[in-house]
Motif scaffolding. Structure first.
Motif, PDB file in Angstrom:
ATOM      1  N   ASP A 156       0.867  -1.180   0.000  1.00 39.14           N
ATOM      2  CA  ASP A 156       0.000   0.000   0.000  1.00 39.14           C
ATOM      3  C   ASP A 156       0.903   1.229   0.000  1.00 39.14           C
ATOM      4  O   ASP A 156       1.485   1.582   1.023  1.00 39.14           O
ATOM      5  CB  ASP A 156      -0.918   0.009   1.219  1.00 39.14           C
ATOM      6  N   THR A 157       1.043   1.886  -1.137  1.00 38.74           N
ATOM      7  CA  THR A 157       1.952   3.022  -1.243  1.00 38.74           C
ATOM      8  C   THR A 157       1.424   4.263  -0.527  1.00 38.74           C
ATOM      9  O   THR A 157       2.183   5.202  -0.303  1.00 38.74           O
ATOM     10  CB  THR A 157       2.215   3.358  -2.721  1.00 38.74           C
ATOM     11  N   GLU A 158       0.138   4.287  -0.188  1.00 39.09           N
ATOM     12  CA  GLU A 158      -0.414   5.427   0.543  1.00 39.09           C
ATOM     13  C   GLU A 158       0.027   5.401   2.001  1.00 39.09           C
ATOM     14  O   GLU A 158       0.398   6.423   2.584  1.00 39.09           O
ATOM     15  CB  GLU A 158      -1.944   5.415   0.466  1.00 39.09           C
ATOM     16  N   THR A 159      -0.005   4.220   2.621  1.00 40.00           N
ATOM     17  CA  THR A 159       0.356   4.098   4.038  1.00 40.00           C
ATOM     18  C   THR A 159       1.769   3.588   4.240  1.00 40.00           C
ATOM     19  O   THR A 159       2.318   3.703   5.341  1.00 40.00           O
ATOM     20  CB  THR A 159      -0.614   3.151   4.746  1.00 40.00           C
ATOM     21  N   GLY A 160       2.361   3.012   3.196  1.00 42.99           N
ATOM     22  CA  GLY A 160       3.691   2.429   3.326  1.00 42.99           C
ATOM     23  C   GLY A 160       3.686   1.063   3.974  1.00 42.99           C
ATOM     24  O   GLY A 160       4.736   0.522   4.310  1.00 42.99           O
ATOM     25  N   SER A 161       2.508   0.483   4.188  1.00 38.58           N
ATOM     26  CA  SER A 161       2.425  -0.827   4.832  1.00 38.58           C
ATOM     27  C   SER A 161       2.761  -1.934   3.838  1.00 38.58           C
ATOM     28  O   SER A 161       2.740  -1.734   2.630  1.00 38.58           O
ATOM     29  CB  SER A 161       1.022  -1.045   5.400  1.00 38.58           C
ATOM     30  N   GLY A 162       3.067  -3.113   4.380  1.00 41.81           N
ATOM     31  CA  GLY A 162       3.424  -4.215   3.513  1.00 41.81           C
ATOM     32  C   GLY A 162       3.823  -5.450   4.280  1.00 41.81           C
ATOM     33  O   GLY A 162       3.301  -5.720   5.367  1.00 41.81           O
ATOM     34  N   PHE A 163       4.788  -6.190   3.749  1.00 39.39           N
ATOM     35  CA  PHE A 163       5.201  -7.467   4.331  1.00 39.39           C
ATOM     36  C   PHE A 163       6.717  -7.607   4.288  1.00 39.39           C
ATOM     37  O   PHE A 163       7.398  -6.989   3.465  1.00 39.39           O
ATOM     38  CB  PHE A 163       4.586  -8.635   3.551  1.00 39.39           C
TER      39      PHE A 163
END
Length: 335
Positions: free
Chosen positions: A40-47
């Motif tokens: 998610d490039t909006e929040t910078g979240s990921g794995f």
């Protein structure tokens, strides 16, 4: 805990991921690599996921999610050290020193966390490794004038190196107008060990946490004694690194054993705008090499470029990622 055998690969991009199946409880051999992936490039979240080999072509992330760990923030990805993965935030996104290791089933798991605290000065708190069992980090909430010490095995804080006397001495000798602007100090930006010495930047900031002194200060610590050896100065401010960008290679050791310290800007409010600069500390020395530097606004690049990221030196050549034209004070080219 099992160990990752090799390096950390950083992958940044927008990737759509479907739901994953149940966990595989079959014991696994240690993975060789791990990848931070932004979903998610909006929040910078990921794995953060382990993989056996470097991917070629398309990579189906779904095949790896059952052994990975979800992260609220991956913008500032971490690095690999001695078979473990470290990151500047925990899975919830809280800033600090986070350690991940593989469990007996080959799944990445939380192996300890030390918080940085909420406060941030200069280029932000960060961490670095001194030996296989000892690291350092900065915490601007607890003590802006100290370097914190932690145990890599237990992931616990073990002490600090208080540098108040040396920092206060610099303030006392500083130009009165500059000194009057200083409301905070802090270590950070980069942390690097070479030949038993540990290097990190020292910041003097104003109320908005931007640097207010037009000089670069680097503190040099002796790892064996946990003592501050000296604070060296370069007569121009360079923001070495950028907050907790551990993987950006702004601070690196070349294959010539020289330390190369680079930044794409001084202060973001500097009227000269972007200005890539690089300075170095030669092998075996703990002072700046005053006979060598790169300055983007001095015309050191062929086509007048002034903006570049990173600095890696190999076989006598420095490699940076850069634009093919100058970037002006509006930062329009970066929009």
């Amino acid at each position: 805990m099992r160990k990752l055998n090799n390096l950390l690969l950083l992958a940044i991009g927008a990737i759509i991921i479907a739901s994953c199946s149940s966990e595989d409880d079959t014991p696994a051999e240690p993975s060789n690599f791990a990848i931070f992936i932004v979903t998610d490039t909006e929040t910078g979240s990921g794995f953060l996921v382990p993989i056996d080999s470097l991917p070629e072509g398309d990579l189906d992330i779904n095949e790896h999610l059952t052994k990975g760990i979800q992260l609220a923030s991956t913008r500032f990805a971490g690095n690999a050290y001695d078979g473990a993965i470290y990151a500047p935030a925990n899975p919830l996104g809280d800033p600090g020193v986070q350690k991940f290791e593989l469990d007996e089933l080959g799944r990445l798991a939380d192996a300890g966390f030390i918080p940085f605290g909420a406060g941030s000065v200069g280029s932000g708190p960060t961490y670095g490794f001194a030996t296989s069992s000892k690291g350092y980090y900065s915490n601007h909430t607890d003590n802006q004038k100290a370097l914190q010490i932690f145990d890599l095995n237990t992931m616990t804080r073990t002490g600090e190196i208080d540098c108040s006397a040396e920092i206060d001495a610099i303030l006392a000798e500083m130009d009165s107008e500059d000194a009057a602007k200083v409301v905070g100090t802090g270590f950070g930006g980069f942390m690097l060990e070479r030949d038993g010495k540990f290097f990190t930047q020292l910041f003097f900031t104003g109320e908005d946490t931007w640097e207010v002194v037009d000089k670069t200060f680097v503190a040099v610590f002796d790892v064996a004694t946990d003592q501050l050896e000296k604070i060296i100065e370069w007569d121009d401010f360079i923001r070495i690194g950028y907050y907790s960008c551990i993987n950006c290679n702004y601070a690196s050791i070349g294959d010539d054993n020289n330390i190369y310290l680079s930044g794409f800007i001084g202060n973001f409010t500097d009227p000269e705008g972007p200005n890539y600069r690089s300075i170095r500390i030669k092998s075996g020395e703990t002072d700046f090499d005053t006979d060598w530097d790169i300055n983007g606004n001095r015309g050191d690049f062929t086509n007048g470029e002034n903006f570049a990221l990173g600095s890696v030196v190999h076989n006598g050549k420095m490699y940076v990622k850069m634009f093919d034209a100058p970037v002006d004070v509006t930062w329009a080219m970066l929009q």
